[in-house]
Scaffold this motif. Structure first.
Motif, PDB file in Angstrom:
ATOM      1  N   LEU A 106       9.459 103.508  16.857  1.00  0.00           N
ATOM      2  CA  LEU A 106       8.888 103.778  18.182  1.00  0.00           C
ATOM      3  C   LEU A 106       9.505 105.018  18.808  1.00  0.00           C
ATOM      4  CD1 LEU A 106       8.815 100.098  19.467  1.00  0.00           C
ATOM      5  CD2 LEU A 106       6.801 101.558  19.141  1.00  0.00           C
ATOM      6  N   ALA A 107      10.814 105.162  18.697  1.00  0.00           N
ATOM      7  CA  ALA A 107      11.493 106.322  19.277  1.00  0.00           C
ATOM      8  C   ALA A 107      11.054 107.616  18.607  1.00  0.00           C
ATOM      9  CB  ALA A 107      13.007 106.152  19.163  1.00  0.00           C
ATOM     10  N   ARG A 108      10.897 107.587  17.296  1.00  0.00           N
ATOM     11  CA  ARG A 108      10.475 108.793  16.571  1.00  0.00           C
ATOM     12  C   ARG A 108       9.100 109.272  17.014  1.00  0.00           C
ATOM     13  NH1 ARG A 108      12.043 108.787  10.259  1.00  0.00           N
ATOM     14  NH2 ARG A 108      14.274 108.414  10.475  1.00  0.00           N
ATOM     15  N   ARG A 109       8.211 108.347  17.299  1.00  0.00           N
ATOM     16  CA  ARG A 109       6.837 108.727  17.634  1.00  0.00           C
ATOM     17  C   ARG A 109       6.590 108.856  19.130  1.00  0.00           C
ATOM     18  NH1 ARG A 109       5.459 111.432  13.586  1.00  0.00           N
ATOM     19  NH2 ARG A 109       3.567 111.696  14.771  1.00  0.00           N
ATOM     20  N   PHE A 110       7.275 108.043  19.946  1.00  0.00           N
ATOM     21  CA  PHE A 110       6.986 108.039  21.373  1.00  0.00           C
ATOM     22  C   PHE A 110       8.130 108.562  22.230  1.00  0.00           C
ATOM     23  CE2 PHE A 110       3.960 104.893  19.756  1.00  0.00           C
ATOM     24  CZ  PHE A 110       2.789 105.367  20.323  1.00  0.00           C
ATOM     25  N   GLY A 111       9.367 108.377  21.793  1.00  0.00           N
ATOM     26  CA  GLY A 111      10.504 108.894  22.538  1.00  0.00           C
ATOM     27  C   GLY A 111      10.748 108.238  23.881  1.00  0.00           C
ATOM     28  N   GLU A 112      10.190 107.062  24.095  1.00  0.00           N
ATOM     29  CA  GLU A 112      10.446 106.354  25.350  1.00  0.00           C
ATOM     30  C   GLU A 112      10.810 104.912  25.055  1.00  0.00           C
ATOM     31  OE1 GLU A 112       6.333 105.286  27.274  1.00  0.00           O
ATOM     32  OE2 GLU A 112       6.316 107.368  26.622  1.00  0.00           O
ATOM     33  N   LEU A 113      11.441 104.281  26.019  1.00  0.00           N
ATOM     34  CA  LEU A 113      11.908 102.915  25.810  1.00  0.00           C
ATOM     35  C   LEU A 113      10.758 101.923  25.845  1.00  0.00           C
ATOM     36  CD1 LEU A 113      15.112 102.932  28.025  1.00  0.00           C
ATOM     37  CD2 LEU A 113      14.966 103.055  25.533  1.00  0.00           C
ATOM     38  N   PRO A 114      10.700 101.039  24.850  1.00  0.00           N
ATOM     39  CA  PRO A 114       9.664 100.012  24.842  1.00  0.00           C
ATOM     40  C   PRO A 114      10.050  98.835  25.731  1.00  0.00           C
ATOM     41  CG  PRO A 114      11.024  99.802  22.902  1.00  0.00           C
ATOM     42  CD  PRO A 114      11.521 101.018  23.645  1.00  0.00           C
ATOM     43  N   ASP A 115       9.093  97.994  26.012  1.00  0.00           N
ATOM     44  CA  ASP A 115       9.321  96.756  26.741  1.00  0.00           C
ATOM     45  C   ASP A 115      10.114  95.815  25.833  1.00  0.00           C
ATOM     46  OD1 ASP A 115       8.403  93.806  27.189  1.00  0.00           O
ATOM     47  OD2 ASP A 115       7.968  94.833  29.089  1.00  0.00           O
ATOM     48  N   GLU A 116      11.280  95.361  26.296  1.00  0.00           N
ATOM     49  CA  GLU A 116      12.181  94.541  25.478  1.00  0.00           C
ATOM     50  C   GLU A 116      11.527  93.256  24.986  1.00  0.00           C
ATOM     51  OE1 GLU A 116      15.321  95.196  24.296  1.00  0.00           O
ATOM     52  OE2 GLU A 116      14.832  97.188  25.026  1.00  0.00           O
ATOM     53  N   SER A 117      10.849  92.556  25.875  1.00  0.00           N
ATOM     54  CA  SER A 117      10.250  91.286  25.469  1.00  0.00           C
ATOM     55  C   SER A 117       9.151  91.504  24.428  1.00  0.00           C
ATOM     56  CB  SER A 117       9.702  90.531  26.677  1.00  0.00           C
ATOM     57  OG  SER A 117       8.644  91.244  27.284  1.00  0.00           O
ATOM     58  N   ARG A 118       8.450  92.606  24.508  1.00  0.00           N
ATOM     59  CA  ARG A 118       7.391  92.905  23.534  1.00  0.00           C
ATOM     60  C   ARG A 118       7.975  93.311  22.179  1.00  0.00           C
ATOM     61  NH1 ARG A 118       2.174  95.365  26.428  1.00  0.00           N
ATOM     62  NH2 ARG A 118       2.151  94.056  28.268  1.00  0.00           N
ATOM     63  N   VAL A 119       9.108  93.976  22.182  1.00  0.00           N
ATOM     64  CA  VAL A 119       9.778  94.301  20.918  1.00  0.00           C
ATOM     65  C   VAL A 119      10.202  93.001  20.241  1.00  0.00           C
ATOM     66  CG1 VAL A 119      11.835  95.330  19.851  1.00  0.00           C
ATOM     67  CG2 VAL A 119      10.560  96.592  21.601  1.00  0.00           C
ATOM     68  N   HIS A 120      10.787  92.099  21.008  1.00  0.00           N
ATOM     69  CA  HIS A 120      11.210  90.820  20.449  1.00  0.00           C
ATOM     70  C   HIS A 120      10.014  90.025  19.920  1.00  0.00           C
ATOM     71  CE1 HIS A 120      15.358  91.369  21.552  1.00  0.00           C
ATOM     72  NE2 HIS A 120      15.008  91.659  22.778  1.00  0.00           N
ATOM     73  N   GLU A 121       8.892  90.098  20.617  1.00  0.00           N
ATOM     74  CA  GLU A 121       7.683  89.416  20.159  1.00  0.00           C
ATOM     75  C   GLU A 121       7.186  90.011  18.846  1.00  0.00           C
ATOM     76  OE1 GLU A 121       4.410  86.752  20.169  1.00  0.00           O
ATOM     77  OE2 GLU A 121       6.424  86.711  21.014  1.00  0.00           O
ATOM     78  N   ALA A 122       7.206  91.337  18.724  1.00  0.00           N
ATOM     79  CA  ALA A 122       6.799  91.990  17.468  1.00  0.00           C
ATOM     80  C   ALA A 122       7.720  91.567  16.322  1.00  0.00           C
ATOM     81  CB  ALA A 122       6.795  93.501  17.625  1.00  0.00           C
ATOM     82  N   VAL A 123       9.016  91.534  16.562  1.00  0.00           N
ATOM     83  CA  VAL A 123       9.978  91.106  15.532  1.00  0.00           C
ATOM     84  C   VAL A 123       9.676  89.676  15.114  1.00  0.00           C
ATOM     85  CG1 VAL A 123      12.408  90.578  15.079  1.00  0.00           C
ATOM     86  CG2 VAL A 123      11.795  92.701  16.249  1.00  0.00           C
ATOM     87  N   ARG A 124       9.441  88.807  16.079  1.00  0.00           N
ATOM     88  CA  ARG A 124       9.134  87.403  15.792  1.00  0.00           C
ATOM     89  C   ARG A 124       7.894  87.308  14.888  1.00  0.00           C
ATOM     90  NH1 ARG A 124       5.649  83.933  16.801  1.00  0.00           N
ATOM     91  NH2 ARG A 124       4.566  85.126  18.396  1.00  0.00           N
ATOM     92  N   MET A 125       6.851  88.046  15.246  1.00  0.00           N
ATOM     93  CA  MET A 125       5.612  88.003  14.463  1.00  0.00           C
ATOM     94  C   MET A 125       5.833  88.514  13.036  1.00  0.00           C
ATOM     95  SD  MET A 125       2.483  88.983  16.999  1.00  0.00           S
ATOM     96  CE  MET A 125       3.257  90.103  18.141  1.00  0.00           C
ATOM     97  N   ILE A 126       6.621  89.564  12.902  1.00  0.00           N
ATOM     98  CA  ILE A 126       6.906  90.125  11.578  1.00  0.00           C
ATOM     99  C   ILE A 126       7.658  89.100  10.726  1.00  0.00           C
ATOM    100  CG2 ILE A 126       8.290  91.846  10.346  1.00  0.00           C
ATOM    101  CD1 ILE A 126       7.506  93.770  12.719  1.00  0.00           C
ATOM    102  N   LEU A 127       8.671  88.498  11.311  1.00  0.00           N
ATOM    103  CA  LEU A 127       9.487  87.532  10.573  1.00  0.00           C
ATOM    104  C   LEU A 127       8.706  86.268  10.212  1.00  0.00           C
ATOM    105  CD1 LEU A 127      12.855  87.881  12.497  1.00  0.00           C
ATOM    106  CD2 LEU A 127      12.252  88.866  10.269  1.00  0.00           C
ATOM    107  N   GLU A 128       7.742  85.893  11.022  1.00  0.00           N
ATOM    108  CA  GLU A 128       6.950  84.687  10.761  1.00  0.00           C
ATOM    109  C   GLU A 128       5.773  84.935   9.823  1.00  0.00           C
ATOM    110  OE1 GLU A 128       5.815  83.065  14.536  1.00  0.00           O
ATOM    111  OE2 GLU A 128       7.841  82.339  14.943  1.00  0.00           O
ATOM    112  N   SER A 129       5.464  86.179   9.544  1.00  0.00           N
ATOM    113  CA  SER A 129       4.292  86.468   8.702  1.00  0.00           C
ATOM    114  C   SER A 129       4.567  86.235   7.240  1.00  0.00           C
ATOM    115  CB  SER A 129       3.833  87.888   8.930  1.00  0.00           C
ATOM    116  OG  SER A 129       4.830  88.792   8.481  1.00  0.00           O
TER     117      SER A 129
END
Length: 120
Positions: free
Chosen positions: A97-120
């Motif tokens: 995300l930092a490489r492409r956007f250079g801004e801070l993401p929403d913390e809860s949404r990052v955690h949600e993405a990680v959760r989805m990746i790990l559960e897939s």
């Protein structure tokens, strides 16, 4: 931020720098064919979690450049995101995300993405 081995690592410049949309499409097609599992789970998880709140209905692919970056970063594990811990997946998402956007993401949404990746 630390790298996959626990050492401090600065955010990097993007690996992919495209001259036009056609180049991006070619790279996307190659990466999707070569790493179908990682490509699919990363694309789906990022689009659904939307860590930067940029996805609008009917406008998919907002995170495709991030997926391209993360797949390059997965080289040490042969592109297999399933070989990584939750902390490593989170680190990769943040780096991509930092490489492409250079801004801070929403913390809860990052955690949600990680959760989805790990559960897939």
């Amino acid at each position: 931020m630390t790298d996959l081995h626990g050492d401090e690592a600065p955010l990097s410049q993007p690996f992919w720098i495209f001259q036009d949309v056609a180049e991006s499409r070619v790279v996307g097609a190659i990466l999707e064919r070569r790493f179908p599992g990682a490509y699919a789970v990363l694309s789906d998880s990022l689009e659904r979690a939307d860590p930067l709140d940029i996805v609008y209905p009917g406008n998919p692919g907002e995170y495709s450049d991030v997926v391209f970056e993360i797949i390059v970063l997965l080289a040490p594990v042969g592109g297999d995101i399933k070989k990584l811990s939750g902390d490593d997946v989170e680190q990769l998402l943040r780096e991509g995300l930092a490489r492409r956007f250079g801004e801070l993401p929403d913390e809860s949404r990052v955690h949600e993405a990680v959760r989805m990746i790990l559960e897939s």
